[in-house]
Design a protein around this motif. Structure first.
Motif, PDB file in Angstrom:
ATOM      1  N   LEU A  41      13.096 -62.351  16.044  1.00  0.00           N
ATOM      2  CA  LEU A  41      12.519 -62.253  14.696  1.00  0.00           C
ATOM      3  C   LEU A  41      12.286 -60.813  14.237  1.00  0.00           C
ATOM      4  CD1 LEU A  41       9.942 -65.173  14.910  1.00  0.00           C
ATOM      5  CD2 LEU A  41      12.242 -65.182  13.921  1.00  0.00           C
ATOM      6  N   ARG A  42      12.704 -59.841  15.003  1.00  0.00           N
ATOM      7  CA  ARG A  42      12.412 -58.445  14.644  1.00  0.00           C
ATOM      8  C   ARG A  42      12.980 -58.030  13.282  1.00  0.00           C
ATOM      9  NH1 ARG A  42      14.054 -55.669  20.251  1.00  0.00           N
ATOM     10  NH2 ARG A  42      15.733 -57.189  19.947  1.00  0.00           N
ATOM     11  N   PRO A  43      14.236 -58.340  12.951  1.00  0.00           N
ATOM     12  CA  PRO A  43      14.703 -57.975  11.603  1.00  0.00           C
ATOM     13  C   PRO A  43      13.918 -58.691  10.499  1.00  0.00           C
ATOM     14  CG  PRO A  43      16.553 -58.266  13.059  1.00  0.00           C
ATOM     15  CD  PRO A  43      15.344 -58.785  13.801  1.00  0.00           C
ATOM     16  N   ARG A  44      13.618 -59.964  10.690  1.00  0.00           N
ATOM     17  CA  ARG A  44      12.836 -60.698   9.690  1.00  0.00           C
ATOM     18  C   ARG A  44      11.450 -60.059   9.522  1.00  0.00           C
ATOM     19  NH1 ARG A  44      13.309 -64.940   6.717  1.00  0.00           N
ATOM     20  NH2 ARG A  44      15.247 -65.600   7.702  1.00  0.00           N
ATOM     21  N   GLU A  45      10.851 -59.625  10.621  1.00  0.00           N
ATOM     22  CA  GLU A  45       9.541 -58.966  10.560  1.00  0.00           C
ATOM     23  C   GLU A  45       9.635 -57.629   9.820  1.00  0.00           C
ATOM     24  OE1 GLU A  45       6.400 -59.997  11.332  1.00  0.00           O
ATOM     25  OE2 GLU A  45       7.435 -61.917  11.478  1.00  0.00           O
TER      26      GLU A  45
END
Length: 182
Positions: A41-45
């Motif tokens: 989820l890092r890009p979404r975060e």
């Protein structure tokens, strides 16, 4: 004095507009990354943090850390398309840190998310350059007069950067030619 770079006045609200544009651009590519790395989820975060700043939050450690995390996610992705999508997210969070220096390289802070997202779309479509151009056309529709005004304070996008650099220059030229009704 040679080598001196002039500063460009940027308000926090203008930085928020630039970041909103970048966040919307990167958001379009999240599904590419998540199709490759569904549990990361890092890009979404990073996109979420960019939106938070654009909507009135502060620039701080969490925003900066989310940009770095998205970059690390890009390095761990299995496909080039997913890497470009994660770089779009990193660029969205990084847009909040546009430097007020009259350097062409700063244009990447404004347009990098859109260019990386367009490149991700091209790669998903078997490197179809027409898909990237169509993606940029949709990106142009998100432009605001404030965004274009900020962009025009900087020199045109620099040479180099491969296909992403080319997409940045295309987007730069198209945005600079926009005329908004008053």
């Amino acid at each position: 004095m040679t080598g001196e770079v002039s500063e460009i006045a940027l308000s926090k609200q203008e930085l928020r507009e630039v970041t909103a544009f970048a966040a919307a651009s990167a958001e379009a590519a999240l599904e590419v990354f998540e199709g490759d790395q569904p549990d990361d989820l890092r890009p979404r975060e990073a996109v979420r943090a960019a939106w938070e700043f654009a909507r009135g939050g502060e620039r701080g450690k969490a925003l900066r850390d989310s940009a770095w995390a998205a970059l690390r996610a890009a390095k761990g992705a299995d496909t080039v398309a997913a890497r470009e999508a994660a770089r779009a997210a990193m660029s969205a969070a990084g847009a909040a840190y546009l430097h007020p220096l009259a350097r062409a390289t700063q244009v990447k802070h404004i347009l990098g998310a859109g260019a990386h997202a367009a490149r991700a779309a091209e790669l998903v479509a078997d490197d179809d350059r027409c898909v990237g151009v169509e993606h940029l056309e949709r990106t142009l529709q998100r432009a605001t007069p404030v965004l274009v005004d900020v962009l025009k304070r900087f020199p045109s996008a620099p040479r180099g950067g491969g296909r992403v650099g080319e997409l940045i220059r295309m987007l730069d030229a198209d945005l600079r030619s926009l005329i908004f009704a008053e």
